[in-house]
Design an enzyme around this catalytic site. Structure first.
Site, PDB file in Angstrom:
ATOM      1  N   ARG A   1      38.972  50.008  41.902  1.00 32.67           N
ATOM      2  CA  ARG A   1      39.492  50.064  40.532  1.00 32.67           C
ATOM      3  C   ARG A   1      38.338  49.969  39.541  1.00 32.67           C
ATOM      4  O   ARG A   1      37.427  49.154  39.704  1.00 32.67           O
ATOM      5  CB  ARG A   1      40.493  48.937  40.284  1.00 32.67           C
ATOM      6  CG  ARG A   1      41.714  49.029  41.204  1.00 32.67           C
ATOM      7  CD  ARG A   1      42.738  47.978  40.919  1.00 32.67           C
ATOM      8  NE  ARG A   1      43.818  48.051  41.910  1.00 32.67           N
ATOM      9  CZ  ARG A   1      44.850  47.207  41.963  1.00 32.67           C
ATOM     10  NH1 ARG A   1      44.945  46.246  41.067  1.00 32.67           N
ATOM     11  NH2 ARG A   1      45.767  47.342  42.896  1.00 32.67           N
TER      12      ARG A   1
ATOM     13  N   ARG B   1      37.939  39.675  39.721  1.00 29.94           N
ATOM     14  CA  ARG B   1      38.182  41.041  39.249  1.00 29.94           C
ATOM     15  C   ARG B   1      37.009  41.927  39.673  1.00 29.94           C
ATOM     16  O   ARG B   1      35.984  41.975  39.024  1.00 29.94           O
ATOM     17  CB  ARG B   1      38.343  41.036  37.722  1.00 29.94           C
ATOM     18  CG  ARG B   1      39.077  42.236  37.163  1.00 29.94           C
ATOM     19  CD  ARG B   1      39.314  42.071  35.669  1.00 29.94           C
ATOM     20  NE  ARG B   1      40.180  40.951  35.374  1.00 29.94           N
ATOM     21  CZ  ARG B   1      41.515  41.001  35.384  1.00 29.94           C
ATOM     22  NH1 ARG B   1      42.119  42.140  35.678  1.00 29.94           N
ATOM     23  NH2 ARG B   1      42.231  39.942  35.099  1.00 29.94           N
TER      24      ARG B   1
ATOM     25  N   GLU C   1      47.320  35.110  39.532  1.00 27.85           N
ATOM     26  CA  GLU C   1      48.066  36.117  40.290  1.00 27.85           C
ATOM     27  C   GLU C   1      47.366  36.459  41.600  1.00 27.85           C
ATOM     28  O   GLU C   1      46.152  36.675  41.642  1.00 27.85           O
ATOM     29  CB  GLU C   1      48.210  37.391  39.456  1.00 27.85           C
ATOM     30  CG  GLU C   1      48.948  38.505  40.193  1.00 27.85           C
ATOM     31  CD  GLU C   1      48.645  39.884  39.635  1.00 27.85           C
ATOM     32  OE1 GLU C   1      48.755  40.857  40.400  1.00 27.85           O
ATOM     33  OE2 GLU C   1      48.268  39.973  38.456  1.00 27.85           O
TER      34      GLU C   1
ATOM     35  N   SER D   1      51.793  41.054  43.465  1.00 26.55           N
ATOM     36  CA  SER D   1      52.879  41.611  42.659  1.00 26.55           C
ATOM     37  C   SER D   1      53.797  42.375  43.596  1.00 26.55           C
ATOM     38  O   SER D   1      53.336  43.206  44.374  1.00 26.55           O
ATOM     39  CB  SER D   1      52.345  42.561  41.585  1.00 26.55           C
ATOM     40  OG  SER D   1      51.808  41.856  40.496  1.00 26.55           O
TER      41      SER D   1
ATOM     42  N   ARG E   1      41.298  37.460  46.762  1.00 26.21           N
ATOM     43  CA  ARG E   1      41.843  36.357  45.961  1.00 26.21           C
ATOM     44  C   ARG E   1      42.364  35.244  46.859  1.00 26.21           C
ATOM     45  O   ARG E   1      42.322  34.064  46.494  1.00 26.21           O
ATOM     46  CB  ARG E   1      42.922  36.872  45.019  1.00 26.21           C
ATOM     47  CG  ARG E   1      42.369  37.739  43.905  1.00 26.21           C
ATOM     48  CD  ARG E   1      43.332  37.917  42.754  1.00 26.21           C
ATOM     49  NE  ARG E   1      42.725  38.710  41.688  1.00 26.21           N
ATOM     50  CZ  ARG E   1      43.251  38.892  40.480  1.00 26.21           C
ATOM     51  NH1 ARG E   1      44.419  38.329  40.182  1.00 26.21           N
ATOM     52  NH2 ARG E   1      42.634  39.625  39.564  1.00 26.21           N
TER      53      ARG E   1
END
Length: 425
Positions: free
Chosen positions: A260, A275, A347, A350, A389
């Protein structure tokens, strides 16, 4: 992708859905374009029929020695008008498709209203954050003390937002991925799948990354795309297919690298692994019959939560509000893991139900036994989990005063007997 027929039949509901998404688009604008397109289609068909009729009349006149000049002139005019109608249809089709494909999914009625992540609603919480008799460190501080997390060398190779893991931390990340896959395959009924990490435009369009989110992606010089998640490849396996309903549900899982660009994230989580441009993730994708998707969303969310429970990591689950939900989702649960170094939940997964939104873009359908009619499948996706994560969460929750990390019991079989990851001497 939206159904223009549904928009024609439900203009008020569509307008309310777009208003909830803060999207400036009205049903009437789409309906007007569609009306022009349909008018041209009708005129086109009428002109084709007239051309066929004229052709027959010309043939008869020629056989009888009559004068067909007027009909020939009309035929010439029709040719130009037919071409203009075809060009007009093509232009309106392209305009309508572009607009429809740029609009987000219609949210479920029970999605809470809100502006941003602060308005997400907690639905449950599991575990109690541990207490430390020392000041808990953040993961990058732990990694530095261990001598096993190297951002400087990674930056020399690739720039910012990359990391090199070594020794015990590299092994721990590998163990986490294997543990998650085994859990989802052996207990949750997902099929382990290895997919490409380079895809074509159609695949990115099918799951909703294109055209809207091109800047968030990495593109190669030969116009391929690096996947941002294996949701793209797992879901697109059913693109263009008609599946027997008896074969549903289909459940796939994969451990892949994800890429990403993190466009728009300047200044956010600049330190550490939160990130990254490249990270590993275990994805879960389901393809189900329409009436089963809400149930499947709850099931998928529990699968992701189970990973954290087995690892003994405290978490909370929230339902995303209208201002935070993703483009393709109609409802999403986020799972946030407790990070003692930051002193807050972050987070880690999801889980989303996209309904038939992706299926329409991919033309993925199913058919019940003995039924000629087909329906669009419903597709769902969820992180099960983001491995990097999860590594962060294990490091911070299992850190010890001497800088070492205890290995969670669930991971010990994957760590070759290692129970503690200690700083390099």
């Amino acid at each position: 992708m939206h159904d223009i027929k549904w928009i024609r039949d439900n203009p008020e509901a569509f307008d309310a859905a777009m208003t909830a998404r803060k999207v400036e688009m009205t049903a009437q604008r789409l309906i007007d374009i569609d009306a022009d397109r349909r008018r041209l289609m009708t005129e086109h068909q009428e002109m084709l029929a007239r051309r066929k009729s004229i052709s027959g009349e010309i043939g008869k006149l020629r056989q009888s020695g009559g004068n067909a000049d007027d009909l020939m002139a009309e035929m010439g005019t029709l040719k130009d008008r037919i071409r203009d109608a075809e060009d007009g249809q093509a232009g309106l089709n392209e305009q309508l498709d572009l607009l429809l494909s740029s609009l987000p999914n219609v949210m479920d009625a029970d999605v809470p209203a809100g502006e941003n992540e602060d308005d997400n609603v907690e639905v449950r919480k599991w575990g109690t954050p541990g207490r430390f008799d020392f000041q808990p460190l953040e993961h990058f501080e732990i990694g530095d003390k261990l001598g096993m997390m190297d951002f400087e060398t990674a930056a020399k190779l690739s720039g910012s937002r990359f990391v090199i893991l070594r020794g015990g931390l590299a092994k721990l990340e590998r163990a986490l991925g294997q543990f998650m896959l085994d859990l989802h395959v052996n207990e949750h009924g997902y099929e382990e799948t290895i997919t490409p990490m380079l895809v074509r435009d159609d695949a990115m369009f099918g799951t909703g990354q294109l055209p809207k989110f091109a800047e968030d992606l990495f593109r190669t010089t030969n116009d391929m795309w690096l996947i941002p998640t294996s949701e793209v490849t797992l879901t697109n396996q059913v693109a263009g297919e008609i599946i027997d309903e008896a074969a549903l549900p289909l459940r796939y899982t994969a451990l892949t690298q994800c890429f990403r660009s993190e466009a728009g994230s300047a200044g956010r989580d600049t330190r550490g692994m939160i990130r990254q441009h490249q990270f590993s993730k275990v994805e879960m994708v389901s393809v189900v019959a329409a009436e089963k998707s809400n149930e499947e969303l709850d099931r998928k969310t529990r699968c992701a939560e189970t990973v954290l429970e087995r690892l003994g990591l405290p978490y909370r689950t929230v339902v995303l509000c209208s201002g935070d939900i993703g483009f393709a989702a109609r409802k999403t649960f986020d799972i946030e893991v407790w990070l003692p170094g930051q002193g807050k939940y972050r987070e880690i997964s999801s889980c989303s139900n996209t309904g038939d939104f992706q299926a329409r873009r991919m033309n993925a359908r199913y058919r019940a036994a003995g039924d000629k009619k087909t329906s669009f499948v419903h597709t769902l996706n969820g992180s099960g989990l983001a491995v990097g994560r999860c590594l962060i969460a294990v490091m911070e929750n299992y850190q010890q005063a001497d800088g070492s990390i205890r290995v969670p019991d669930a991971l010990k079989p994957y760590m070759g007997g290692v129970e503690v990851i200690s700083p390099r001497g």
